[in-house]
Design an enzyme around this catalytic site. Sequence first.
Site, PDB file in Angstrom:
ATOM      1  N   ARG A  30       8.194   4.367  -4.809  1.00  0.00           N
ATOM      2  CA  ARG A  30       8.085   3.250  -3.624  1.00  0.00           C
ATOM      3  C   ARG A  30       7.122   2.179  -3.953  1.00  0.00           C
ATOM      4  O   ARG A  30       7.572   1.012  -3.593  1.00  0.00           O
ATOM      5  CB  ARG A  30       8.058   3.828  -2.285  1.00  0.00           C
ATOM      6  CG  ARG A  30       8.428   3.224  -1.063  1.00  0.00           C
ATOM      7  CD  ARG A  30       8.026   3.787   0.211  1.00  0.00           C
ATOM      8  NE  ARG A  30       6.838   4.391   0.557  1.00  0.00           N
ATOM      9  CZ  ARG A  30       6.786   5.289   1.484  1.00  0.00           C
ATOM     10  NH1 ARG A  30       7.606   5.647   2.323  1.00  0.00           N
ATOM     11  NH2 ARG A  30       5.565   5.669   1.595  1.00  0.00           N
TER      12      ARG A  30
ATOM     13  N   LEU B 106      11.500   1.284   6.430  1.00  0.00           N
ATOM     14  CA  LEU B 106      10.631   1.853   5.309  1.00  0.00           C
ATOM     15  C   LEU B 106      11.360   3.305   5.051  1.00  0.00           C
ATOM     16  O   LEU B 106      11.755   3.899   5.841  1.00  0.00           O
ATOM     17  CB  LEU B 106       9.343   2.310   5.759  1.00  0.00           C
ATOM     18  CG  LEU B 106       8.286   2.815   4.494  1.00  0.00           C
ATOM     19  CD1 LEU B 106       8.138   1.483   3.675  1.00  0.00           C
ATOM     20  CD2 LEU B 106       7.249   3.535   4.657  1.00  0.00           C
TER      21      LEU B 106
ATOM     22  N   GLU C 273      12.675   2.465  13.514  1.00  0.00           N
ATOM     23  CA  GLU C 273      11.821   3.508  13.288  1.00  0.00           C
ATOM     24  C   GLU C 273      10.468   3.447  14.329  1.00  0.00           C
ATOM     25  O   GLU C 273      10.689   2.548  15.150  1.00  0.00           O
ATOM     26  CB  GLU C 273      11.434   3.238  11.701  1.00  0.00           C
ATOM     27  CG  GLU C 273      10.714   1.961  11.524  1.00  0.00           C
ATOM     28  CD  GLU C 273      10.170   1.822   9.983  1.00  0.00           C
ATOM     29  OE1 GLU C 273      10.143   2.598   9.152  1.00  0.00           O
ATOM     30  OE2 GLU C 273      10.192   0.748   9.772  1.00  0.00           O
TER      31      GLU C 273
ATOM     32  N   LYS D 212       6.460  -1.960   1.901  1.00  0.00           N
ATOM     33  CA  LYS D 212       5.235  -1.359   2.539  1.00  0.00           C
ATOM     34  C   LYS D 212       4.006  -2.346   2.615  1.00  0.00           C
ATOM     35  O   LYS D 212       3.326  -1.959   1.609  1.00  0.00           O
ATOM     36  CB  LYS D 212       4.799   0.161   1.948  1.00  0.00           C
ATOM     37  CG  LYS D 212       3.968   0.937   2.911  1.00  0.00           C
ATOM     38  CD  LYS D 212       4.050   2.659   2.529  1.00  0.00           C
ATOM     39  CE  LYS D 212       3.359   3.297   3.279  1.00  0.00           C
ATOM     40  NZ  LYS D 212       3.511   3.327   4.709  1.00  0.00           N
TER      41      LYS D 212
ATOM     42  N   TYR E 188       0.843  -1.273   0.022  1.00  0.00           N
ATOM     43  CA  TYR E 188       0.086   0.149  -0.112  1.00  0.00           C
ATOM     44  C   TYR E 188       0.835   1.283   0.041  1.00  0.00           C
ATOM     45  O   TYR E 188       2.050   1.175   0.253  1.00  0.00           O
ATOM     46  CB  TYR E 188      -0.947   0.049   1.292  1.00  0.00           C
ATOM     47  CG  TYR E 188      -0.285   0.410   2.518  1.00  0.00           C
ATOM     48  CD1 TYR E 188       0.562  -0.576   3.009  1.00  0.00           C
ATOM     49  CD2 TYR E 188      -0.686   1.588   3.256  1.00  0.00           C
ATOM     50  CE1 TYR E 188       1.170  -0.219   4.436  1.00  0.00           C
ATOM     51  CE2 TYR E 188       0.059   1.943   4.498  1.00  0.00           C
ATOM     52  CZ  TYR E 188       0.848   1.262   5.024  1.00  0.00           C
ATOM     53  OH  TYR E 188       1.538   1.225   6.183  1.00  0.00           O
TER      54      TYR E 188
HETATM   55  N1  PDD Z   1       2.984   5.130   7.587  1.00  0.00           N
HETATM   56  N2  PDD Z   1       7.810   3.882   8.872  1.00  0.00           N
HETATM   57  C1  PDD Z   1       6.529   3.126   8.804  1.00  0.00           C
HETATM   58  C2  PDD Z   1       6.477   1.762   9.442  1.00  0.00           C
HETATM   59  C3  PDD Z   1       5.152   3.617   8.408  1.00  0.00           C
HETATM   60  O1  PDD Z   1       4.406   3.029   8.136  1.00  0.00           O
HETATM   61  C4  PDD Z   1       5.477   5.158   7.676  1.00  0.00           C
HETATM   62  C5  PDD Z   1       4.250   5.489   7.029  1.00  0.00           C
HETATM   63  C6  PDD Z   1       6.948   5.874   7.746  1.00  0.00           C
HETATM   64  C7  PDD Z   1       6.787   7.254   7.133  1.00  0.00           C
HETATM   65  O2  PDD Z   1       6.861   7.104   5.780  1.00  0.00           O
HETATM   66  P1  PDD Z   1       6.553   8.330   4.729  1.00  0.00           P
HETATM   67  O3  PDD Z   1       6.992   9.570   5.155  1.00  0.00           O
HETATM   68  O4  PDD Z   1       6.864   8.029   3.246  1.00  0.00           O
HETATM   69  O5  PDD Z   1       4.927   8.176   4.978  1.00  0.00           O
HETATM   70  C8  PDD Z   1       7.627   5.118   8.131  1.00  0.00           C
HETATM   71  C9  PDD Z   1       1.727   5.521   6.806  1.00  0.00           C
HETATM   72  C10 PDD Z   1       1.393   7.039   6.561  1.00  0.00           C
HETATM   73  C11 PDD Z   1       0.917   4.896   7.259  1.00  0.00           C
HETATM   74  O6  PDD Z   1       0.862   3.584   7.383  1.00  0.00           O
HETATM   75  O7  PDD Z   1      -0.231   5.201   7.315  1.00  0.00           O
END
Ligand code: PDD
Length: 287
Positions: free
Chosen positions: A55, A207, A183, A150, A36
């Site tokens: 990504r 991620l 993270e 993801k 996703y």
């Molecule tokens: N989450 N790490 C994890 C495990 C994440 O699920 C996310 C994002 C990030 C940050 O990535 P980005 O800056 O590309 O959003 C880091 C999304 C927003 C979610 O699951 O809702």
Amino acid sequence: MSGKEPLANWNGSEMPLNEVLVPVTDRAFFFGDGVYEVVRIYGGRPWLLEEHFMRLEASLRGIQLDCDLDRLKQRALATLQHARVDSAMIYIQVTRGAAKRNHSFPEPPPPPNELIYIQELPPDKYESVRKRGVAAVTAKDIRWQRCDIKSINLLPNCLVQESAKRAGAEEALFVGDDGYVTEGTHTNVFGIRDGTLFTAPLSNRILAGITRRWVLDHAAEAGLAVSETAIKAGDIPHMSEVFLTGTTTEILGVRTVDGIKIGQGCTGDITGELFRLLKDDIASLAG
Ligand code: PDD
């Protein structure tokens, strides 16, 4: 912000999200076999859309799933236009489709099931806590070894986030067996010490956050040197600032980790400056 039902696009057909019917044999239901993306919409326009699609392409490759990404992007943009939103997110999910339950991939491959929906969001979900900062806790990183994909398999993230919430914290910071912060459950984690910005390097353990990349690319504008070196959990109290990044979280200051005050115990000045720089960059999208 209205409370109207999100507009969805299910395999090319637009409908309200609550009218989408997913076959029970979809491999996402049995195995979590899908990936996703979440893309932020500001002023009706997607922010860093190409980066998110790149990504998504990497995630699809990671699970050996083919999908027409140009078509998916056109659908996402058309659905966004029809949803007529200002502040929102696009959720995009691709699964391996419906098939008899078998661990190995179905042969011939069924068409992937492609879901897009547009969810309205307040302009700043964290407005009330931006200055004060949020509490975070550390937690053992209990996830699989392909956190760079993801994937929709978010059970460990949900379990750990729930225990953080019960502990009164906004986010949990995963710590690997080696004692280093990887993270957050839904964010990347940064620390500042002596003018240097630290965050875990890209690997299978995190991620590759799109907001993380934006922060690294703009750190110099906030007077910071950058070191993509993971922070040892024991060193967190020595950081002058800690913050989280994510598509919906944006840049969010951390005031305590495991109850220990970070810096002044509120969002640090440099974190605030980075947030302002991000908002300026987003505003230039509209201009
Ligand atoms: N989450 N790490 C994890 C495990 C994440 O699920 C996310 C994002 C990030 C940050 O990535 P980005 O800056 O590309 O959003 C880091 C999304 C927003 C979610 O699951 O809702």
